[in-house]
Enzyme design. Structure first.
Site, PDB file in Angstrom:
ATOM      1  N   LYS A  95       0.976  -1.227  -0.146  1.00 62.29           N
ATOM      2  CA  LYS A  95      -0.089   0.062   0.064  1.00 62.29           C
ATOM      3  C   LYS A  95       0.796   1.278  -0.148  1.00 62.29           C
ATOM      4  O   LYS A  95       0.324   2.261  -0.431  1.00 62.29           O
ATOM      5  CB  LYS A  95      -1.026  -0.164   1.171  1.00 62.29           C
ATOM      6  CG  LYS A  95      -0.177  -0.004   2.628  1.00 62.29           C
ATOM      7  CD  LYS A  95      -1.318  -0.219   3.627  1.00 62.29           C
ATOM      8  CE  LYS A  95      -0.815  -0.252   4.936  1.00 62.29           C
ATOM      9  NZ  LYS A  95      -1.870  -0.296   6.130  1.00 62.29           N
ATOM     10  N   LYS A 144      11.323 -11.039 -35.845  1.00 60.73           N
ATOM     11  CA  LYS A 144      10.410  -9.813 -35.909  1.00 60.73           C
ATOM     12  C   LYS A 144       9.041 -10.063 -36.712  1.00 60.73           C
ATOM     13  O   LYS A 144       8.415  -9.082 -36.792  1.00 60.73           O
ATOM     14  CB  LYS A 144      11.396  -8.676 -36.405  1.00 60.73           C
ATOM     15  CG  LYS A 144      12.572  -8.447 -35.513  1.00 60.73           C
ATOM     16  CD  LYS A 144      12.008  -8.110 -33.958  1.00 60.73           C
ATOM     17  CE  LYS A 144      11.561  -6.919 -33.548  1.00 60.73           C
ATOM     18  NZ  LYS A 144      11.134  -6.650 -32.319  1.00 60.73           N
ATOM     19  N   ASP A 171      11.664 -16.113 -29.810  1.00 57.84           N
ATOM     20  CA  ASP A 171      10.435 -15.283 -30.343  1.00 57.84           C
ATOM     21  C   ASP A 171      10.301 -14.171 -29.763  1.00 57.84           C
ATOM     22  O   ASP A 171      10.962 -13.520 -28.960  1.00 57.84           O
ATOM     23  CB  ASP A 171       9.122 -16.373 -29.522  1.00 57.84           C
ATOM     24  CG  ASP A 171       8.902 -17.350 -30.096  1.00 57.84           C
ATOM     25  OD1 ASP A 171       9.004 -17.641 -31.334  1.00 57.84           O
ATOM     26  OD2 ASP A 171       8.610 -18.440 -29.440  1.00 57.84           O
ATOM     27  N   ASP A 172       9.508 -13.241 -30.462  1.00 56.34           N
ATOM     28  CA  ASP A 172       9.095 -11.988 -29.973  1.00 56.34           C
ATOM     29  C   ASP A 172       8.191 -11.983 -28.852  1.00 56.34           C
ATOM     30  O   ASP A 172       7.144 -13.138 -28.727  1.00 56.34           O
ATOM     31  CB  ASP A 172       8.514 -11.119 -31.180  1.00 56.34           C
ATOM     32  CG  ASP A 172       8.344  -9.796 -31.015  1.00 56.34           C
ATOM     33  OD1 ASP A 172       7.857  -9.362 -29.920  1.00 56.34           O
ATOM     34  OD2 ASP A 172       8.773  -8.978 -31.835  1.00 56.34           O
ATOM     35  N   GLU A 173       8.213 -11.130 -27.866  1.00 54.85           N
ATOM     36  CA  GLU A 173       7.435 -11.516 -26.606  1.00 54.85           C
ATOM     37  C   GLU A 173       5.994 -11.160 -26.927  1.00 54.85           C
ATOM     38  O   GLU A 173       5.074 -11.700 -26.199  1.00 54.85           O
ATOM     39  CB  GLU A 173       7.982 -10.475 -25.645  1.00 54.85           C
ATOM     40  CG  GLU A 173       7.696  -8.889 -25.464  1.00 54.85           C
ATOM     41  CD  GLU A 173       8.457  -8.154 -26.738  1.00 54.85           C
ATOM     42  OE1 GLU A 173       8.118  -6.999 -26.926  1.00 54.85           O
ATOM     43  OE2 GLU A 173       9.316  -9.006 -27.171  1.00 54.85           O
ATOM     44  N   GLY A 332      17.102  -1.639 -29.843  1.00 53.32           N
ATOM     45  CA  GLY A 332      17.662  -1.005 -30.909  1.00 53.32           C
ATOM     46  C   GLY A 332      19.323  -1.179 -31.205  1.00 53.32           C
ATOM     47  O   GLY A 332      20.050  -0.496 -31.487  1.00 53.32           O
ATOM     48  N   GLY A 355      15.951  -5.661 -35.096  1.00 51.36           N
ATOM     49  CA  GLY A 355      16.046  -4.839 -36.310  1.00 51.36           C
ATOM     50  C   GLY A 355      17.533  -4.933 -36.910  1.00 51.36           C
ATOM     51  O   GLY A 355      17.675  -4.620 -37.908  1.00 51.36           O
TER      52      GLY A 355
END
Length: 406
Positions: A95, A144, A171-173, A332, A355
């Site tokens: 909290k 990708k 794999d891509d997430e 990147g 990429g």
């Protein structure tokens, strides 16, 4: 009180300086026994071992005439905690995370508490042994193009990446769609990899995105393992740290786990709220048993501050009861960043490019080769522009992306 068995949490907050003592006491009491001065003496004596205590109050700087930035450290008795990460986080920041400008900036976990957890099954050493790569950074490519593809199209993309010589392909997430089920992908990619191994002597390992209903994940992991899964990619902050911990601590699952940081920015990205990245992506991933930690590098398209990245990496590798994790600074990454990555992280790092491999003018295979050419240049002490004179893949990568500078 056995102070060596206390968890110490440190918070950065903004408040009036005159309020700091009361604020600290409110945290220490409110997150443990709830109240103190209103309790009868007999009750106070009974709950005393459970009460949090103020460790330190420190003013960091003055913001204006009314407010200061300060750090408060609170001790939490280990008796309050179970061996679930949910219990730890709810106790030290539950909290409290909603109480204005306050940020959890550090956690000190006693050895007795860490002993409740297994940590990484593989870590840096185990991963290198599985890949038989011991003397250089690892190279990973990312799918990708995945959603909306047929099995043959996916296999083509796998083959193209593999021909660049990469160690890992993940794999891509975002790949949750199961038009081509994960067990089918694992089988096909393994066949493609073994075929390539006969030709070149090397086979890339595939990290399949482990997805599905939470209570089916263990069985899914075991079925994927049976058909040859090399690694699991796991969206740990979407599913939960304790879910990862349950998977990695299962003795029947003998596959390394790669923790993806999707959603982590909601926790660490604010300067005045949330949980510091080195705690979230470092300390907690080690408790949960990850083997590889993906996180933004300081140099790419999504950036983690360089100082925070260094502290996070230090936490991933810190000596202690758990095997060190392999860092995978990401977002990147391209061949022109390789010198920065090696200088920043050393040899025990994954160069993780999406990429920066697929976007190479000659295709993904050339993108992977350009990464290796950059690595060879760095390890030989040769500037990238000099190495590019005799390596067309690196030359074209530098022509497109340049060489990154700090």
């Amino acid at each position: 009180m056995e102070q060596q068995n206390d968890v110490i949490a440190r918070y950065a907050l903004i408040d009036r300086e005159k309020n700091l003592s009361a604020r600290a006491e409110g945290i220490a009491v409110g997150l443990t026994v709830g109240s103190w001065t209103d309790l009868p003496r007999a009750t106070q004596e009974r709950v005393e071992p459970f009460r949090g205590r103020i460790e330190e109050i420190r003013t960091l700087d003055v913001i204006d005439e009314n407010r200061v930035r300060a750090e408060i450290a609170i001790r939490y008795p280990m008796i309050n905690l179970t061996d679930q990460i949910a219990a730890l986080l709810t106790t030290v920041f539950g909290k409290l995370s909603m109480d204005g400008e306050i940020r959890l900036v550090d956690l000190t976990l006693p050895s007795a508490y860490q002993a409740k957890f297994q940590g990484a099954k593989f870590g840096v050493r185990g991963l290198r042994e599985r890949l038989s790569v011991y003397d250089r950074p690892l190279v990973m490519s990312i799918f990708k193009t995945c959603v909306g593809q047929t099995l043959d199209e996916l296999a083509f993309h796998f083959r193209e990446q593999a021909q660049g010589g990469v160690d890992l392909i993940k794999d891509d997430e975002i790949f949750f769609h199961e038009a081509v089920p994960p067990q089918v992908r694992v089988k096909r990619y393994r066949e493609e990899g073994l075929r390539l191994e006969q030709e070149t002597g090397r086979r890339p390992r595939y990290a399949v995105n482990l997805t599905g209903p939470v209570f089916q994940l263990k069985e899914r992991a075991k079925r994927l393992q049976e058909v040859g899964a090399d690694l699991f990619l796991f969206n740990v902050f979407a599913y939960g740290l304790d879910v990862l911990r349950e998977l990695t601590s299962d003795s029947d699952i003998q596959v390394p786990f790669m923790a993806h940081p999707a959603l982590a920015g909601a926790f660490y990205a604010s300067a005045h709220h949330g949980i510091a990245a080195h705690v979230l992506l470092g300390d907690l991933l080690r408790l949960a048993g990850a083997d590889i930690a993906i996180f933004p590098s300081p140099f790419g398209s999504v950036r983690l501050a360089r100082e925070e990245s260094a502290l996070l990496t230090e936490r991933l590798r810190a000596p202690g009861p758990f095997a060190p994790l392999m860092p995978a600074p990401s977002a990147g990454i391209h061949p022109g960043m390789v010198p920065l990555l090696v200088a920043e992280y050393g040899e025990d790092v994954i160069v993780n490019a999406g990429g920066g491999i697929h976007g190479h003018p000659r295709g993904a295979a050339a993108g992977g080769k350009a990464i290796y050419q950059a690595l060879d240049a760095v390890r030989s002490g040769v500037p990238l522009n000099v190495a590019a004179e005799t390596h067309v893949e690196l030359y074209e990568a530098l022509a497109k992306w340049g060489e990154a500078r700090v």
